[in-house]
Write a protein that holds these residues in place. Structure first.
Motif, PDB file in Angstrom:
ATOM      1  N   PHE A 178       0.800  -1.217   0.000  1.00 56.33           N
ATOM      2  CA  PHE A 178       0.000   0.000   0.000  1.00 56.33           C
ATOM      3  C   PHE A 178       0.841   1.279   0.000  1.00 56.33           C
ATOM      4  CE2 PHE A 178      -2.745   3.077   2.302  1.00 56.33           C
ATOM      5  CZ  PHE A 178      -3.793   3.108   1.408  1.00 56.33           C
ATOM      6  N   TYR A 204     -10.265   0.209  -5.785  1.00 59.72           N
ATOM      7  CA  TYR A 204      -9.972   0.358  -4.356  1.00 59.72           C
ATOM      8  C   TYR A 204     -11.078   1.151  -3.681  1.00 59.72           C
ATOM      9  CZ  TYR A 204      -7.533   1.267   0.001  1.00 59.72           C
ATOM     10  OH  TYR A 204      -7.197   1.318   1.325  1.00 59.72           O
ATOM     11  N   GLU A 228      -1.658  -0.051   5.372  1.00 56.56           N
ATOM     12  CA  GLU A 228      -3.029   0.240   4.972  1.00 56.56           C
ATOM     13  C   GLU A 228      -3.950   0.229   6.188  1.00 56.56           C
ATOM     14  OE1 GLU A 228      -4.533  -2.281   1.915  1.00 56.56           O
ATOM     15  OE2 GLU A 228      -6.518  -1.337   1.941  1.00 56.56           O
ATOM     16  N   TYR A 233      -3.610   3.319   8.140  1.00 52.87           N
ATOM     17  CA  TYR A 233      -4.308   4.380   7.415  1.00 52.87           C
ATOM     18  C   TYR A 233      -5.828   4.270   7.599  1.00 52.87           C
ATOM     19  CZ  TYR A 233      -6.363   6.472   3.180  1.00 52.87           C
ATOM     20  OH  TYR A 233      -7.139   7.162   2.309  1.00 52.87           O
ATOM     21  N   ARG A 234      -6.359   3.071   7.455  1.00 55.16           N
ATOM     22  CA  ARG A 234      -7.813   2.894   7.568  1.00 55.16           C
ATOM     23  C   ARG A 234      -8.278   3.248   8.976  1.00 55.16           C
ATOM     24  NH1 ARG A 234     -10.014   1.583   2.337  1.00 55.16           N
ATOM     25  NH2 ARG A 234     -11.910   1.971   3.497  1.00 55.16           N
TER      26      ARG A 234
END
Ligand SMILES: [Zn+2]
Lengths: 354, 497
Positions: A7, A101, A217, A220-221
């Motif tokens: 990512f 995505y 990722e 980040y999420r």
């Protein structure tokens, strides 16, 4: 060995697509790790990259260098005269990777990353305390730093009836907001909360639970959920108390703030430079930073309105924000770099709107 | 019920004292200097906490373990005692300021040894009546201890500055020479000494010859599957705690997690919480970074890598069986295990080049703090190396009155050499104990601590022979949290469905 890209590599390429050929690789590094310098701040404003600011604050220089070397060897990235370029293959790879995505509902590092950490600490500790208190059990607090504990203490409901009301309302607000998110994001957020029936998962453990194993990722999420809650929750009666003071904090660097105080006293840039024993150019950097943050910045005191318009026109008709190129385009050759930077910072982005 | 018992029940919820606690407290309350050698988990912290609350004035507790400070402050607060605080270098300036300005409302102040030396702190402390100075991990004051810290050396003079309050020195393990050092350096006068045996009868001692690394892994899996849970596995590196936890998770039905100093405070708190709640069966941690928490029912401690001395070993296995029930200490001994502890010992000190360059770097610096900072921030020195260098540079300079870099370097290098030899010697004692196959392990361990053996328990050690009496473990019935986040959130907030 086949290089495996994750990512963060693709995000790097994505950001690169916006400022290709204009910036050095370390400019990208500073954006993604969230280094607050005047240069980075200008970059994210001009190129509309505020969303990517501080996406991976833990990325270290060494890993970053290895990462871009790997991208270069794979033919997705190249450097020329210290500037970073995206190759055709790189472009294709981004499109392939992000084609379907599912982006989080919101992520804005510039606006929220400074508040997200504290917000999470307050929320997690408050919910844990409330959950255990209603179950009449003792517990080990998830966060033990002074500020967070102090905050929870100040907002702690003393009576049982009050506790029950807050539990009900806070629950309602969270459910309402989380329902708007992709299922996996809501799950990721909830499984990290601690309470009487569950000890919160670390991010590593959450990876197993939500079956999402790219740690960058996932980081980040998770932060995207926090940013969303900060934005959508700040107006709500209960969630709002967790974040209003955090959001009102100014995001200027300390040094720029000091310059701002002197400006407010009516001092000139050269006076400030003398008093603070700094270079004039440093003070100019500060002013640019202030202009990019303050909607009411009196820009016309520094750049005449006519010049502002000429600069904006030049920028709109250009594909680059390299100062040298813009300066050459201007008819009035007496316009200096400071005026250009200030104007672009104040109006920000590509469309000339503040 | 007398006054002490009444307070014991009121503040700590116990109805009676454990062996020896009462005698220690009475000596402390009588204003005597006291040395206690008590194994961890025997309630040694109570020996200063209770007197602190009973007496007027402030009790200052010096402790090098951040997690221990935090946990104790938290436990006291949970019990309703709010007049406690922990002061250390991890606080922000505002937090420090707040604590120093509220000393009069505190009964107990936990403080790290380096913070204790700051003039700002000393200035505030001197304004208050200090009823007791408790020094935890007191063996750190001795060069002959297994964890010597230069910042401990100054506690004696700090105590003098405070007006020589009564002092309680606590340690879990100390040989006779270390005890003498503690008394001398803290300037204790005619101290009362309380010594408790390091022997823990409910912990069986076992060393298993495990050959190469692959065999060791297989052996570890076999042991964790066989033993009752929960348990702790000690390894030598952060990385290895993680690989070991993953190995156990993937090869057995047990829930395992890593725990080490490289993790965020949040993650460490979560793992502690899960371990206490029984969500995690096996915790894998480094022997440099044990757990600060008190979990009474730990059933086994397994060492995948052996520690650098018997003192550490005794402390680490002491985390098992604090509830007094039968528990196991097992050490898996590989063929090539000697390398790691040797390199750990080597890395504890700066090498001769670092000594020479470091000294010339700081030779014009008069402030110890500034010199340390310079070494760490500009020179890139490790914190413990910097502290070591500055301490001995100053000692040299004060005693010789000269600033010759080469002479000072020679002086310090000799100290490094002596300290390294000393540590290697301790390591060899550890190894002697490990490779011994003829003498009862318990007896040999007690020998080392200059104790005589009492009665041997039935489950003593592998040399005496260990009967297979341990009950086979029940497969843990683990409640996984639901994948339905709404359900999870509802339970968390006690809401009806
Ligand atoms: Zn034996």
């Amino acid at each position: 060995m086949i290089a495996s890209f994750t990512f963060r590599h693709y995000i790097f390429l994505l950001v690169l697509r916006s400022l290709e050929g204009d910036r050095t690789p370390s400019s990208l590094f500073h954006i993604l790790t969230g280094k607050k310098t005047s240069q980075t701040i200008q970059d994210i404003k001009w190129y509309r990259l505020t969303e990517y600011f501080r996406m991976f604050p833990y990325w270290d220089k060494e890993t970053f260098q290895k990462d871009i070397d790997m991208l270069e060897r794979a033919g997705m990235y190249r450097e020329e005269e210290e500037r970073a370029y995206l190759t055709l293959k790189g472009k294709k790879e981004i499109e392939r990777y992000f084609h379907d995505y599912k982006w989080p509902r919101l992520y804005n590092g510039w606006k929220y990353s400074h508040a997200a950490g504290r917000f999470w600490e307050r929320l997690a500790l408050f919910i844990q305390s409330l959950s255990f208190s209603l179950a009449k059990r003792s517990f080990l607090p998830v966060f033990r730093d002074f500020d967070t504990q102090q905050w929870v203490k100040q907002h702690w409901p003393r009576q049982l009836s009050k506790k029950k009301t807050i539990a009900q309302k806070l629950h309602e607000e969270l459910v309402m907001l989380l329902r708007e998110l992709p299922e996996q994001d809501a799950l990721l957020f909830t499984c990290r909360l601690s309470g009487h029936n569950h000890s919160g998962y670390t991010l590593q453990q959450a990876a197993q639970h939500v079956e999402q194993h790219d740690m960058d990722e996932l980081y980040y999420r998770f932060h995207a959920v926090l940013h969303y809650l900060l934005e959508a929750g700040s107006d709500l009666p209960f969630l709002g108390t967790f974040c209003t003071d955090l959001l009102s904090q100014k995001i200027l660097t300390d040094s720029a703030r000091k310059t701002q105080e002197y400006l407010a006293q009516g001092m000139s840039l050269s006076d400030i430079a003398t008093i603070r024993d700094l270079k004039q150019s440093t003070i100019e950097d500060h002013v640019v930073e202030i202009a990019s943050e303050e909607a009411h910045f009196p820009i016309s005191l520094y750049v005449p309105e006519k010049v502002q318009q000429a600069i904006i026109r030049a920028a709109q008709n250009s594909t680059t924000y390299r100062l040298k190129v813009l300066k050459e385009k201007l008819e009035d050759k007496s316009v200096d770099y400071f005026s250009i930077r200030l104007t672009l910072a104040y109006f920000g982005g590509t469309d000339g709107q503040a | 019920m007398d006054k002490l018992e009444w307070y014991l029940q009121k503040w700590f919820g116990y109805t009676s004292f454990k062996d020896g606690q009462r005698d220690i407290m009475e000596a402390v309350l009588a204003g005597k200097d006291v040395v206690t050698v008590l194994p961890t988990g025997t309630g040694k912290s109570l020996c200063y906490q209770l007197p602190a609350l009973v007496q007027p004035g402030l009790t200052v507790v010096v402790s090098p373990l951040l997690s221990l400070m935090e946990n104790q402050v938290h436990e006291l607060k949970q019990a309703g005692q709010k007049r406690v605080a922990a002061y250390n270098s991890f606080l922000t300036f505002q937090e420090k300021h707040y604590i120093l300005n509220h000393l009069q409302s505190l009964k107990i102040l936990y403080i790290s040894p380096e913070s204790l030396q700051q003039s700002m702190v000393m200035k505030q402390l001197k304004r208050h009546h200090i009823s007791l100075l408790a020094v935890d991990e007191a063996h750190c004051i001795s060069q002959w201890g297994h964890e010597f810290r230069t910042d401990y050396m100054k506690i004696g003079s700090v105590r003098k500055e405070m007006g020589q309050p009564p002092c309680l020195a606590l340690t879990a393990t100390a040989t006779a020479d270390v005890q003498r050092d503690i008394i001398r350096r803290l300037q204790l006068s005619d101290p009362a000494i309380f010594y408790h045996s390091v022997d823990r009868a409910n912990i069986s001692l076992e060393v298993i010859q495990a050959g190469l690394e692959t065999e060791k892994r297989a052996c570890l899996l076999q042991e964790v599957s066989r033993l009752p849970i929960p348990g702790i596995v000690y390894t030598a590196s952060r990385r290895k705690t993680e690989t070991t936890a993953r190995l156990i998770e993937s090869e057995t039905d047990l829930a395992a997690a890593a725990y080490h100093g490289g993790m965020s405070q949040e993650d460490r708190n979560l793992i502690q919480q899960q371990f206490l709640a029984g969500d995690i069966d096996v915790i894998c941690c480094t022997n440099a970074f044990g757990m600060g928490i008190n979990k009474p029912n730990v059933r086994f401690v397994i060492h995948v890598d052996y520690p650098k001395d018997l003192e550490s070993y005794v402390q680490e296995i002491g985390r098992a069986g604090r509830d007094g029930l039968e528990s196991c200490a097992i050490l898996l001994l590989g063929d090539k295990d000697g390398v790691i502890p040797r390199s750990i010992i080597e890395q504890e000190f700066p090498d001769s080049r670092q000594v020479r360059e470091g000294i010339s770097f700081i030779s014009t610096e008069d402030s110890a703090l500034a010199a340390e900072k310079k070494l760490i921030e500009i020179g890139g020195y490790e914190e413990q190396h910097a502290r070591f260098l500055v301490h001995y540079w100053q000692e040299w300079h004060q005693e010789s009155g000269n600033r010759d870099v080469l002479e000072a370097a020679a002086y310090i290098n000799e100290i490094v050499e002596r300290r390294t030899m000393w540590k290697l010697n301790k390591l060899r004692k550890m190894e002697e104990w490990l490779w011994n196959e003829s003498m009862c392990r318990r007896e040999k361990l007690l020998h080392y601590f200059e104790e005589s053996t009492g009665e041997r328990p039935q489950r003593c050690c592998d040399v005496c022979g260990l009967p297979e009496t341990l009950p086979s473990p029940a497969t843990p019935d683990r409640k996984r949290i639901p994948f339905n986040w709404e359900e999870q959130l509802r339970l968390l907030f006690h809401q009806e469905g």
